[in-house]
Design an enzyme around this catalytic site. Structure first.
Site, PDB file in Angstrom:
ATOM      1  CG  ASN A  67      -2.039   0.990   1.105  1.00 21.08           C
ATOM      2  OD1 ASN A  67      -1.953   1.914   0.317  1.00 21.08           O
ATOM      3  ND2 ASN A  67      -3.076   0.819   1.883  1.00 21.08           N
ATOM      4  CG  ASP A  68       1.490   3.291   3.613  1.00 25.01           C
ATOM      5  OD1 ASP A  68       0.455   3.823   3.163  1.00 25.01           O
ATOM      6  OD2 ASP A  68       1.618   2.917   4.781  1.00 25.01           O
ATOM      7  CB  VAL A  69       5.995   0.486  -0.657  1.00 25.29           C
ATOM      8  CG1 VAL A  69       6.482   0.354   0.772  1.00 25.29           C
ATOM      9  CG2 VAL A  69       5.211  -0.739  -1.068  1.00 25.29           C
TER      10      VAL A  69
END
Lengths: 486, 109
Positions: free
Chosen positions: A412-414
């Site tokens: 997700n964040d990456v």
């Protein structure tokens, strides 16, 4: 003569550690490297058995057998997905051992006068050193670092294993309390050092100082790790790894033992390097990570509100299967979600299937994907994915533009493009995988819920993104069946 | 003391040199392997558990020995378990190798 021989053996052990670590530079030689390091450890242990006369063989053997059995059982039984918490736990034990050895070294002076003298004759090598301020400094450092490592590692163990919440735990006054406990620890350390010259004739300040320090260090370890969220755990685990090395080195100073100092320094360096790599991969300073409070799962309300007015293109299993099966090049981006769903075997199966159809498949691994450095690599290795299909971020980022499908599995964040330009985003400046440059992005995800950082991911709303909702493992199984039927 | 400090600093430099070159793929085994190495405290634990005498020392040493042995034995074994899983492409899908290599060359150029 005998001591020289033993010291030489320690030197050989230290050399084997360095050589073993050097062989970790390539997956081809890594296994042998680890075996060499283990051999070094065995040599050091055997040499130590000849150091002095063994007074209490039963305790010695029992300790080795109990510890060895527990360690071996844990190492063999634990699932690969539980590796982060296991590493944290082992780390904690190392810290505890270092602190206890340093404490025992002080306790040794408390042996009643008569037996102490007899012992002095028996063991000249270890009775000679007088207890002084310098010795005291090494002892308190060892106790402090060792026990902070111990309790901190076990909090990390709890967070990684899901026994306690992975969200940052922050309460009013937490920072103040942490500061006070740290100051209290400093005072206790001062007590021990100041009382060192009179020790062991006047034993109380040193003994109680160490007891107080031990208690405060244990609390400090807990206070330092609980405010840190799950996504920042790779940094915490690396840093604790470094601490356990420093604790061993400090104990080496206490015992005047070169093997401990060298090994401790090596591990301390290794942990620091990993810590730095992890921090750089998140574009955050170590201080920022340690202060904690970052991330945690955001309230569902906020996520829903933000989602309004944007369109999500949901894909059916059939759509997704066709996308993948007729692509020329697919780049798979695994994340923590793959670990949670234990879907690494299905990922490989899908990749094999695609390769049989002539699709080029590569894996893109973000440095902080997962909960510890290299987490994804270990899981994929377990599923028999050849390591040369795994690419680091810098190696593969330019290739997304030529890929037909970027298959994001539980990451997700990456992969959040906001990190590139949204200055208000908490992850602004974090290097990300450029999945949005692929022709199509296929995201396997449970829901639209934000990742650990608690940030909305606009990737999910891009026109070239297709979402396939559901548990990663189940979705993959369906995809595999669908592609087989094509 | 000064000698020990020198040894510590030099060993740290060697550590930085050697470990900086470990690839990302092996970071977990690196961590658990170096973790096992930090269990070198076992050497000190053996001395206090078995060679010093004195009740307090002995029991502190005993617990230290158990903890250190868990760290050492568990650490090396689990690292070995992980490392034996890391395999190169040649061993698994030989038919595929040529094709992907060509593709890699193509994208690189």
């Amino acid at each position: 003569m005998k001591t020289t021989l033993i010291d030489l053996t320690y030197l050989v052990a230290a050399a084997l550690f360095i050589f073993g670590l050097k062989q970790l530079q390539s997956p081809k030689t890594a296994r042998r490297g680890n075996q060499l390091a283990a051999l070094g450890m065995l040599l050091a242990v055997v040499a130590t058995l000849f150091l002095h006369k063994i007074i209490t063989p039963i305790e010695m053997i029992a300790g080795l057998v109990i510890g060895g059995t527990i360690g071996a059982v844990l190492a063999r039984r634990v699932e690969m997905t539980a590796m982060p918490e296991l590493v944290a736990a082992f780390n904690g034990f190392g810290g505890l051992a270092s602190a206890l050895v340093a404490t025992a070294e002080v306790a040794r002076y408390l042996i009643p006068e008569s037996s102490g003298l007899a012992l002095a004759a028996l063991l000249p090598a270890i009775e000679q050193v007088p207890f002084d301020a310098v010795q005291a400094i090494t002892v308190v450092l060892s106790v402090l670092i060792g026990l902070v490592t111990f309790s901190g590692s076990f909090v990390a163990f709890g967070k990684l294993g899901g026994y306690i919440t992975g969200n940052p735990v922050i309460f009013p006054g937490l920072r103040l309390l942490t500061l006070l406990v740290a100051l209290g620890g400093l005072v206790a350390m001062g007590f021990v050092v100041a009382g060192a010259d009179a020790f062991p004739t006047v034993a109380d300040p040193v003994v109680w100082g160490i007891v107080a320090l031990a208690g405060l260090a244990l609390v400090l370890g807990v206070l330092l790790v609980i405010p840190i969220g799950g996504a920042d755990m790779p940094v915490v685990v690396s840093l604790l790894n470094s601490y356990s090395g420093l604790a061993a080195a400090a104990t080496g100073f206490v015992l005047d033992n070169t093997a401990l100092i060298v090994s401790g320094a090596l591990v301390g360096a290794s942990g620091l390097i990993l810590t730095r790599i992890m921090c750089e991969a998140m574009n955050r300073s170590l201080l920022n990570v340690l202060l904690g409070g970052f991330g945690g799962e955001a309230g569902d309300g906020a996520a829903v509100a933000a989602a309004e007015g944007k369109t999500v293109h949901e894909a059916t299993v059939e759509d997704a299967a066709i996308l993948l099966a007729y692509a020329n090049k697919v780049i798979i981006v695994p994340g923590y979600g793959m670990a949670v769903a234990q879907a690494q075997h299905q990922v490989r199966e899908l990749a094999d299937l695609l390769q049989e159809r002539g699709v080029e498949v590569k894996y893109a691994i973000h440095p902080v994907a997962g909960r510890m450095p290299g987490h994804m690599n270990v899981l994929l290795a377990e599923a028999n994915v050849p390591y040369d299909q795994l690419y680091e971020m810098d190696e593969i980022n330019d290739e997304f533009a030529t890929a037909d499908v970027a298959l994001v599995i539980g990451a997700n964040d990456v992969v959040n493009p906001a990190a590139r330009y949204d200055k208000n985003s908490p992850i602004y400046g974090m290097p990300i995988l450029n999945v949005d440059q692929a022709k199509t992005v296929l995201v396997l995800k449970r829901s639209l819920r934000p990742g650990y950082s608690g940030i909305e991911n606009e990737l999910f709303y891009l026109p070239n993104t297709r979402m396939l909702f559901g548990d990663a493992k189940e979705s993959l199984i369906k995809l595999i069946n669908e592609i087989k039927n094509l | 003391m000064l000698d020990n400090l020198i040894i510590f600093v030099l060993a740290a430099f060697v550590g930085f040199e050697v470990i900086s070159k470990v690839p990302q793929t092996l970071h977990t085994p690196l961590m658990s392997g170096s973790n096992a190495i930090s269990g070198i405290t076992i050497v000190g634990a053996l001395v206090v558990a078995g060679m010093v005498g004195g009740t307090w020392s002995k029991w502190l040493g005993f617990v230290a020995l158990i903890a250190a042995t868990i760290n050492v034995v568990g650490g090396f074994l689990v690292t070995d378990r992980m490392l034996q899983m890391f395999k190169a492409r040649e061993q698994r899908a030989p038919a595929r190798t040529e094709q992907t290599k060509t593709a890699e060359v193509a994208t690189a150029s």
